[in-house]
Design a protein around this motif. Structure first.
Motif, PDB file in Angstrom:
ATOM      1  N   THR A   3       0.848  -1.184   0.000  1.00 35.18           N
ATOM      2  CA  THR A   3       0.000   0.000   0.000  1.00 35.18           C
ATOM      3  C   THR A   3       0.882   1.232   0.000  1.00 35.18           C
ATOM      4  O   THR A   3       2.006   1.201   0.508  1.00 35.18           O
ATOM      5  N   GLU A   4       0.371   2.291  -0.591  1.00 34.98           N
ATOM      6  CA  GLU A   4       1.055   3.584  -0.553  1.00 34.98           C
ATOM      7  C   GLU A   4       0.025   4.650  -0.226  1.00 34.98           C
ATOM      8  O   GLU A   4      -0.918   4.877  -0.986  1.00 34.98           O
ATOM      9  N   THR A   5       0.197   5.275   0.937  1.00 37.80           N
ATOM     10  CA  THR A   5      -0.728   6.316   1.380  1.00 37.80           C
ATOM     11  C   THR A   5      -0.384   7.621   0.682  1.00 37.80           C
ATOM     12  O   THR A   5       0.767   8.054   0.676  1.00 37.80           O
ATOM     13  N   MET A  29     -14.069  12.935  16.241  1.00 34.57           N
ATOM     14  CA  MET A  29     -12.868  12.946  15.424  1.00 34.57           C
ATOM     15  C   MET A  29     -13.177  12.332  14.063  1.00 34.57           C
ATOM     16  O   MET A  29     -13.952  11.380  13.969  1.00 34.57           O
ATOM     17  N   LEU A  30     -12.573  12.889  13.028  1.00 30.34           N
ATOM     18  CA  LEU A  30     -12.658  12.333  11.682  1.00 30.34           C
ATOM     19  C   LEU A  30     -11.247  11.984  11.245  1.00 30.34           C
ATOM     20  O   LEU A  30     -10.343  12.817  11.342  1.00 30.34           O
ATOM     21  N   LEU A  31     -11.065  10.764  10.793  1.00 26.67           N
ATOM     22  CA  LEU A  31      -9.786  10.305  10.259  1.00 26.67           C
ATOM     23  C   LEU A  31     -10.048   9.873   8.832  1.00 26.67           C
ATOM     24  O   LEU A  31     -10.956   9.081   8.578  1.00 26.67           O
ATOM     25  N   GLU A  32      -9.302  10.441   7.885  1.00 28.21           N
ATOM     26  CA  GLU A  32      -9.488  10.111   6.468  1.00 28.21           C
ATOM     27  C   GLU A  32      -8.145   9.816   5.845  1.00 28.21           C
ATOM     28  O   GLU A  32      -7.179  10.534   6.070  1.00 28.21           O
ATOM     29  N   TRP A  33      -8.069   8.729   5.098  1.00 27.72           N
ATOM     30  CA  TRP A  33      -6.845   8.454   4.363  1.00 27.72           C
ATOM     31  C   TRP A  33      -7.153   7.829   3.022  1.00 27.72           C
ATOM     32  O   TRP A  33      -8.155   7.166   2.840  1.00 27.72           O
ATOM     33  N   HIS A  34      -6.258   8.126   2.049  1.00 22.33           N
ATOM     34  CA  HIS A  34      -6.363   7.620   0.680  1.00 22.33           C
ATOM     35  C   HIS A  34      -5.110   6.791   0.433  1.00 22.33           C
ATOM     36  O   HIS A  34      -4.011   7.214   0.778  1.00 22.33           O
ATOM     37  N   TYR A  35      -5.284   5.636  -0.178  1.00 24.28           N
ATOM     38  CA  TYR A  35      -4.124   4.807  -0.461  1.00 24.28           C
ATOM     39  C   TYR A  35      -4.326   4.007  -1.748  1.00 24.28           C
ATOM     40  O   TYR A  35      -5.441   3.730  -2.154  1.00 24.28           O
ATOM     41  N   THR A  36      -3.198   3.672  -2.375  1.00 22.79           N
ATOM     42  CA  THR A  36      -3.179   2.811  -3.545  1.00 22.79           C
ATOM     43  C   THR A  36      -2.777   1.428  -3.081  1.00 22.79           C
ATOM     44  O   THR A  36      -1.846   1.277  -2.293  1.00 22.79           O
ATOM     45  N   LEU A  37      -3.477   0.419  -3.585  1.00 19.73           N
ATOM     46  CA  LEU A  37      -3.185  -0.973  -3.248  1.00 19.73           C
ATOM     47  C   LEU A  37      -2.571  -1.648  -4.464  1.00 19.73           C
ATOM     48  O   LEU A  37      -3.083  -1.521  -5.573  1.00 19.73           O
TER      49      LEU A  37
END
Length: 59
Positions: A3-5, A29-37
């Protein structure tokens, strides 16, 4: 599998900051992340996860 965030954001009642800072764990709280698999070296897709956490008060 790899994975690459590419994006990380944390927003809490303590304020908003980039993902490289240690957040104060205040709710809500809001936690947001985008990643490539990648699986076996092939791109499997871009994924976005949003987690919203809040406390539930019992009366």
């Amino acid at each position: 599998m790899e994975t690459e965030t590419s994006f990380l954001r944390i927003v809490s009642s303590g304020g908003e900051g980039p993902g490289d800072q240690t957040p104060s764990p205040k709710l809500p709280m809001l936690l947001e992340w985008h990643y490539t698999l990648r699986i076996a070296g092939e791109d499997a897709g871009l994924f976005v996860i949003r987690l919203h956490a809040e406390s539930i008060e019992n009366d």
